[in-house]
Scaffold this active site. Sequence first.
Site, PDB file in Angstrom:
ATOM      1  N   GLY A 267      56.328  56.676  41.529  1.00 33.86           N
ATOM      2  CA  GLY A 267      54.922  56.871  41.841  1.00 33.86           C
ATOM      3  C   GLY A 267      54.341  58.085  41.167  1.00 33.86           C
ATOM      4  N   ASP A 268      53.141  58.446  41.614  1.00 38.72           N
ATOM      5  CA  ASP A 268      52.414  59.589  41.062  1.00 38.72           C
ATOM      6  C   ASP A 268      52.306  60.660  42.147  1.00 38.72           C
ATOM      7  OD1 ASP A 268      50.907  61.176  39.408  1.00 38.72           O
ATOM      8  OD2 ASP A 268      49.532  59.575  38.818  1.00 38.72           O
ATOM      9  N   PHE A 269      51.533  61.704  41.861  1.00 40.91           N
ATOM     10  CA  PHE A 269      51.411  62.808  42.808  1.00 40.91           C
ATOM     11  C   PHE A 269      50.799  62.367  44.133  1.00 40.91           C
ATOM     12  CE2 PHE A 269      51.275  65.059  38.640  1.00 40.91           C
ATOM     13  CZ  PHE A 269      52.469  65.754  38.784  1.00 40.91           C
ATOM     14  N   HIS A 286      51.813  73.941  35.377  1.00 39.11           N
ATOM     15  CA  HIS A 286      51.324  74.462  34.094  1.00 39.11           C
ATOM     16  C   HIS A 286      50.895  73.347  33.142  1.00 39.11           C
ATOM     17  CE1 HIS A 286      55.377  74.444  31.627  1.00 39.11           C
ATOM     18  NE2 HIS A 286      55.195  73.317  32.283  1.00 39.11           N
TER      19      HIS A 286
END
Length: 377
Positions: A267-269, A286
């Site tokens: 998945g993603d964040f 960063h």
Amino acid sequence: HRDALADHLRPDPQERPDADRPAETLLRLLTGAWTTQALAAFARLGLPDAMDPYTATGTRELARRTATRPENLATLLRYLTMLGVVAENPEDTTDAEGTQQTGDTGDTGKEESFRLTRLGALLRADSPDTMRPLALMYAGPFYRSFAALDHTVRTGQPAFDHLFGENHFDHFARDPELADLFDRSMAASSRMFQPLPAHPVITTAAQASAPRTVVDVAGGNGELLGRILTAHPGLRGTLLERPHAVEAARRSLDAAGCGDRCDYRSGDFADVPHGGDVYVLSRILHDWDDDRCREILRHCARAMPAHADLLIIERLLPADGAPSLATAWDLHMMCNVGGRERRAEHYARLLADAGLELLDHTPLPLEAYVLHARKAR
């Protein structure tokens, strides 16, 4: 201890002979691109693996081992000698009949021979701390993107996107070889993780009566999570990553003997798993601008129980402008992903915006830091 002696005798860069001759200084700086490619060629040709750190080997024998031309190989190795990657040891090459051999002897009448230094050994493919993937990555796609650095400075758009037509995460994800090289290049800096298993947050979780879970958000190939789980057999892990990276992490953690204590989430964040005890963001923030960082941190804050800790691994820009790897990486992130390095107080503000509080930050190897945060009270 020849390497130590050479380091001790090497002149201070601030006191080099051409310090008061700006033209010579500029010429040295302009050859930085040659250095990058020379190191990558050294790695690609397999020279670090063909050389011995204790016994010098002649260029003809090295050329035979690596299928290269002795004359050209000697030129490359002389340059790398200046960088401290190899050390030169001249040897007499007069044959049994007293005839002087030629080809890679330069002006000395002796065959040049070289041995690997401790610095050069970091480019061996079989070294547990190998930095070979970094050399290949920095001399490959990222090298090309830096040629368009002026585009980034003019427009604010990453040069990588300008050259390749997409951001580097998507570009690498579509190319299995590049994706693998990127994952290995990230793991090549893993010496910065060495102290982390002993961080008080980790050790406290490991000593808890009930099993605790460490959630590695966008954890790459699992290098950091593997170190933590290996050091603390009582901990469990959860790794969140894109599908192609999850498979690489599964193989890596299985090989480390701790895959059976780890769950994997694709998945993603926005998919940060809820209910963990320690959350880790290693070299993630960063990559992004401030708005995206706030969004990532808010996803983490929503997933974190009240007692949970968040550990963030990043380089910090020095407050006093002192020379720092973070300053170099600040330029790299701007050029390649549109991200940036930050000072500790900058991270504190981003955390506060997400309802989190920065408690402290402590140094790690390779000029990195671990920032410890919790939900604000």
